[in-house]
Design a protein around this motif. Structure first.
Motif, PDB file in Angstrom:
ATOM      1  N   ASP A  45       7.855  20.812  11.935  1.00  0.00           N
ATOM      2  CA  ASP A  45       6.626  21.329  12.539  1.00  0.00           C
ATOM      3  C   ASP A  45       5.419  20.414  12.346  1.00  0.00           C
ATOM      4  O   ASP A  45       4.316  20.757  12.765  1.00  0.00           O
ATOM      5  CB  ASP A  45       6.276  22.697  11.928  1.00  0.00           C
ATOM      6  CG  ASP A  45       7.277  23.768  12.300  1.00  0.00           C
ATOM      7  OD1 ASP A  45       8.078  23.547  13.243  1.00  0.00           O
ATOM      8  OD2 ASP A  45       7.286  24.822  11.643  1.00  0.00           O
ATOM      9  N   LEU A  46       5.599  19.261  11.709  1.00  0.00           N
ATOM     10  CA  LEU A  46       4.470  18.382  11.404  1.00  0.00           C
ATOM     11  C   LEU A  46       3.787  17.897  12.677  1.00  0.00           C
ATOM     12  O   LEU A  46       4.435  17.432  13.606  1.00  0.00           O
ATOM     13  CB  LEU A  46       4.950  17.194  10.563  1.00  0.00           C
ATOM     14  CG  LEU A  46       3.871  16.254  10.046  1.00  0.00           C
ATOM     15  CD1 LEU A  46       2.808  16.988   9.230  1.00  0.00           C
ATOM     16  CD2 LEU A  46       4.507  15.137   9.222  1.00  0.00           C
ATOM     17  N   GLU A  47       2.475  18.034  12.700  1.00  0.00           N
ATOM     18  CA  GLU A  47       1.657  17.647  13.847  1.00  0.00           C
ATOM     19  C   GLU A  47       0.549  16.709  13.402  1.00  0.00           C
ATOM     20  O   GLU A  47       0.171  16.689  12.233  1.00  0.00           O
ATOM     21  CB  GLU A  47       0.996  18.898  14.463  1.00  0.00           C
ATOM     22  CG  GLU A  47       1.952  19.936  14.987  1.00  0.00           C
ATOM     23  CD  GLU A  47       2.549  19.565  16.322  1.00  0.00           C
ATOM     24  OE1 GLU A  47       1.942  18.749  17.044  1.00  0.00           O
ATOM     25  OE2 GLU A  47       3.638  20.079  16.635  1.00  0.00           O
ATOM     26  N   ALA A  48      -0.015  15.989  14.337  1.00  0.00           N
ATOM     27  CA  ALA A  48      -1.174  15.141  14.061  1.00  0.00           C
ATOM     28  C   ALA A  48      -2.287  15.991  13.459  1.00  0.00           C
ATOM     29  O   ALA A  48      -2.538  17.114  13.910  1.00  0.00           O
ATOM     30  CB  ALA A  48      -1.656  14.470  15.340  1.00  0.00           C
ATOM     31  N   GLY A  49      -2.924  15.485  12.422  1.00  0.00           N
ATOM     32  CA  GLY A  49      -4.042  16.172  11.784  1.00  0.00           C
ATOM     33  C   GLY A  49      -3.660  17.298  10.847  1.00  0.00           C
ATOM     34  O   GLY A  49      -4.532  17.956  10.294  1.00  0.00           O
ATOM     35  N   ALA A  50      -2.375  17.524  10.626  1.00  0.00           N
ATOM     36  CA  ALA A  50      -1.949  18.679   9.830  1.00  0.00           C
ATOM     37  C   ALA A  50      -1.836  18.406   8.334  1.00  0.00           C
ATOM     38  O   ALA A  50      -1.713  19.334   7.553  1.00  0.00           O
ATOM     39  CB  ALA A  50      -0.601  19.192  10.343  1.00  0.00           C
ATOM     40  N   ALA A  51      -1.874  17.151   7.925  1.00  0.00           N
ATOM     41  CA  ALA A  51      -1.649  16.817   6.515  1.00  0.00           C
ATOM     42  C   ALA A  51      -2.966  16.503   5.809  1.00  0.00           C
ATOM     43  O   ALA A  51      -4.008  16.336   6.446  1.00  0.00           O
ATOM     44  CB  ALA A  51      -0.706  15.622   6.413  1.00  0.00           C
ATOM     45  N   ARG A  52      -2.874  16.430   4.481  1.00  0.00           N
ATOM     46  CA  ARG A  52      -4.030  16.038   3.669  1.00  0.00           C
ATOM     47  C   ARG A  52      -3.680  14.748   2.942  1.00  0.00           C
ATOM     48  O   ARG A  52      -2.719  14.702   2.172  1.00  0.00           O
ATOM     49  CB  ARG A  52      -4.386  17.119   2.659  1.00  0.00           C
ATOM     50  CG  ARG A  52      -5.509  16.701   1.730  1.00  0.00           C
ATOM     51  CD  ARG A  52      -5.980  17.825   0.813  1.00  0.00           C
ATOM     52  NE  ARG A  52      -6.946  17.369  -0.153  1.00  0.00           N
ATOM     53  CZ  ARG A  52      -8.187  16.947   0.086  1.00  0.00           C
ATOM     54  NH1 ARG A  52      -8.627  16.947   1.314  1.00  0.00           N
ATOM     55  NH2 ARG A  52      -8.983  16.556  -0.881  1.00  0.00           N
ATOM     56  N   LEU A  53      -4.459  13.703   3.200  1.00  0.00           N
ATOM     57  CA  LEU A  53      -4.290  12.436   2.504  1.00  0.00           C
ATOM     58  C   LEU A  53      -4.902  12.584   1.114  1.00  0.00           C
ATOM     59  O   LEU A  53      -6.101  12.799   0.978  1.00  0.00           O
ATOM     60  CB  LEU A  53      -4.981  11.310   3.272  1.00  0.00           C
ATOM     61  CG  LEU A  53      -4.972   9.922   2.624  1.00  0.00           C
ATOM     62  CD1 LEU A  53      -3.549   9.400   2.462  1.00  0.00           C
ATOM     63  CD2 LEU A  53      -5.807   8.961   3.468  1.00  0.00           C
ATOM     64  N   THR A  54      -4.068  12.515   0.081  1.00  0.00           N
ATOM     65  CA  THR A  54      -4.550  12.723  -1.283  1.00  0.00           C
ATOM     66  C   THR A  54      -4.761  11.420  -2.038  1.00  0.00           C
ATOM     67  O   THR A  54      -5.603  11.365  -2.930  1.00  0.00           O
ATOM     68  CB  THR A  54      -3.585  13.619  -2.080  1.00  0.00           C
ATOM     69  OG1 THR A  54      -2.295  13.009  -2.129  1.00  0.00           O
ATOM     70  CG2 THR A  54      -3.499  14.999  -1.455  1.00  0.00           C
ATOM     71  N   GLU A  55      -3.982  10.393  -1.691  1.00  0.00           N
ATOM     72  CA  GLU A  55      -4.119   9.121  -2.404  1.00  0.00           C
ATOM     73  C   GLU A  55      -3.773   7.961  -1.501  1.00  0.00           C
ATOM     74  O   GLU A  55      -2.933   8.078  -0.611  1.00  0.00           O
ATOM     75  CB  GLU A  55      -3.192   9.073  -3.615  1.00  0.00           C
ATOM     76  CG  GLU A  55      -3.521  10.124  -4.655  1.00  0.00           C
ATOM     77  CD  GLU A  55      -2.792   9.885  -5.947  1.00  0.00           C
ATOM     78  OE1 GLU A  55      -3.067   8.858  -6.597  1.00  0.00           O
ATOM     79  OE2 GLU A  55      -1.957  10.723  -6.291  1.00  0.00           O
ATOM     80  N   MET A  56      -4.411   6.829  -1.770  1.00  0.00           N
ATOM     81  CA  MET A  56      -4.049   5.551  -1.172  1.00  0.00           C
ATOM     82  C   MET A  56      -4.284   4.522  -2.254  1.00  0.00           C
ATOM     83  O   MET A  56      -5.409   4.382  -2.756  1.00  0.00           O
ATOM     84  CB  MET A  56      -4.885   5.254   0.067  1.00  0.00           C
ATOM     85  CG  MET A  56      -4.318   4.119   0.918  1.00  0.00           C
ATOM     86  SD  MET A  56      -4.426   2.496   0.198  1.00  0.00           S
ATOM     87  CE  MET A  56      -5.115   1.557   1.507  1.00  0.00           C
ATOM     88  N   ALA A  81       0.848  -1.201   0.000  1.00  0.00           N
ATOM     89  CA  ALA A  81       0.000   0.000   0.000  1.00  0.00           C
ATOM     90  C   ALA A  81       0.881   1.248   0.000  1.00  0.00           C
ATOM     91  O   ALA A  81       1.939   1.283   0.632  1.00  0.00           O
ATOM     92  CB  ALA A  81      -0.918   0.016   1.218  1.00  0.00           C
ATOM     93  N   ILE A  82       0.403   2.255  -0.731  1.00  0.00           N
ATOM     94  CA  ILE A  82       1.084   3.549  -0.799  1.00  0.00           C
ATOM     95  C   ILE A  82       0.084   4.631  -0.431  1.00  0.00           C
ATOM     96  O   ILE A  82      -0.973   4.737  -1.050  1.00  0.00           O
ATOM     97  CB  ILE A  82       1.620   3.842  -2.216  1.00  0.00           C
ATOM     98  CG1 ILE A  82       2.597   2.772  -2.676  1.00  0.00           C
ATOM     99  CG2 ILE A  82       2.252   5.238  -2.267  1.00  0.00           C
ATOM    100  CD1 ILE A  82       2.969   2.876  -4.152  1.00  0.00           C
ATOM    101  N   ALA A  83       0.423   5.429   0.573  1.00  0.00           N
ATOM    102  CA  ALA A  83      -0.383   6.599   0.936  1.00  0.00           C
ATOM    103  C   ALA A  83       0.439   7.844   0.633  1.00  0.00           C
ATOM    104  O   ALA A  83       1.648   7.882   0.910  1.00  0.00           O
ATOM    105  CB  ALA A  83      -0.754   6.566   2.408  1.00  0.00           C
ATOM    106  N   VAL A  84      -0.209   8.844   0.052  1.00  0.00           N
ATOM    107  CA  VAL A  84       0.451  10.108  -0.266  1.00  0.00           C
ATOM    108  C   VAL A  84      -0.247  11.209   0.521  1.00  0.00           C
ATOM    109  O   VAL A  84      -1.469  11.371   0.418  1.00  0.00           O
ATOM    110  CB  VAL A  84       0.404  10.411  -1.778  1.00  0.00           C
ATOM    111  CG1 VAL A  84       1.108  11.734  -2.080  1.00  0.00           C
ATOM    112  CG2 VAL A  84       1.019   9.265  -2.585  1.00  0.00           C
ATOM    113  N   LEU A  85       0.536  11.934   1.305  1.00  0.00           N
ATOM    114  CA  LEU A  85       0.006  13.025   2.119  1.00  0.00           C
ATOM    115  C   LEU A  85       0.685  14.330   1.749  1.00  0.00           C
ATOM    116  O   LEU A  85       1.906  14.373   1.579  1.00  0.00           O
ATOM    117  CB  LEU A  85       0.246  12.749   3.606  1.00  0.00           C
ATOM    118  CG  LEU A  85      -0.434  11.512   4.165  1.00  0.00           C
ATOM    119  CD1 LEU A  85       0.597  10.532   4.658  1.00  0.00           C
ATOM    120  CD2 LEU A  85      -1.391  11.884   5.266  1.00  0.00           C
TER     121      LEU A  85
END
Length: 175
Positions: free
Chosen positions: A156-167, A144-148
Motif C-alpha cells: 500500500d506504500l504511496e508517495a508522501g506516505a513515509a516519514r524520513l527519520t534519518e539520513m 548514504a543511508i536514509a531510514v524511512l
C-alpha cells in the motif's frame, strides 16, 4: 501509525566506485574509499539497530560488494535478493519493487544507485526530520543511508506516505 503497523525502509546508495578503463558500468568495482566506507555503513546499521530482515540489492558489482562489506559487520547476515530491476531504476520503478515485498518483512533495505535512490527517498518522505530532509535534498552521496518509517503494508506504500527519520553518510577511516 502504531508500532505494530510500521515498517522501516532503509535505502543505501552503493559505496564509492572506481572508473577503470574498458570496464562496463555494471561491472565497475569499488574504489579504495568505497572499500573503507561500506564496512562503516554496516557498523552504523548494526549500532543503530537498523539491520534489515531482507535486502534487495542491484546486480551491479559495486552494489553487491557494498552489501558484502556492510553485511560482514552484522552478527547475523539477513537474506539478500539481487534484482536487476534496481540497476538504473527510477524512483517509481524502485517503489514497484518495494510494493512486492512480503508483509512479514519489517525492515527492508534497498541497495541501489542514484538518481533513483535519492528520488525514492524524497518521493516517499511526506513527513521528515528537517535536517535529514535538507541533507537528502542537497546530496545523496555514495554510502548514504536514509531510514524511512512506513505505515502499513508494503503493497500500500504511496508517495508522501513515509516519514524520513534519518539520513547519514558513514565514512571509514583512512589507513
Amino acid at each position: 501509525m502504531t508500532a505494530a503497523d510500521s515498517r522501516r525502509l532503509v535505502v543505501l546508495r552503493h559505496a564509492k566506485s572506481a572508473w577503470p578503463d574498458d570496464v562496463a558500468d555494471h561491472d565497475r568495482p569499488l574504489a579504495p574509499r568505497g572499500r573503507r566506507d561500506a564496512p562503516a555503513a554496516g557498523r552504523w546499521l548494526r549500532e543503530s539497530d537498523c539491520v534489515p530482515d531482507l535486502v534487495v540489492c542491484s546486480t551491479a558489482r559495486r552494489t553487491r560488494r557494498t552489501w558484502e562489506l556492510a553485511a560482514a559487520e552484522f552478527d547475523v547476515t539477513p537474506p539478500v535478493t539481487h534484482d536487476v530491476r534496481l540497476y538504473g531504476a527510477s524512483a517509481t520503478e524502485l517503489l514497484d519493487v518495494v510494493r512486492e515485498i512480503p508483509g512479514r518483512v519489517r525492515t527492508l533495505m534497498l541497495i541501489g544507485h542514484n538518481p533513483g535512490a535519492q528520488e525514492l527517498v524524497l518521493m516517499l518522505a511526506g513527513e521528515a526530520d528537517a535536517f535529514a530532509l535538507e541533507q537528502t535534498r542537497t546530496k545523496f552521496p555514495t554510502s548514504a543511508i536514509a531510514v524511512l518509517r512506513v505505515p502499513g503494508p508494503w503493497s500500500d506504500l504511496e508517495a508522501g506516505a513515509a516519514r524520513l527519520t534519518e539520513m547519514v553518510v558513514p565514512r571509514g577511516a583512512k589507513p
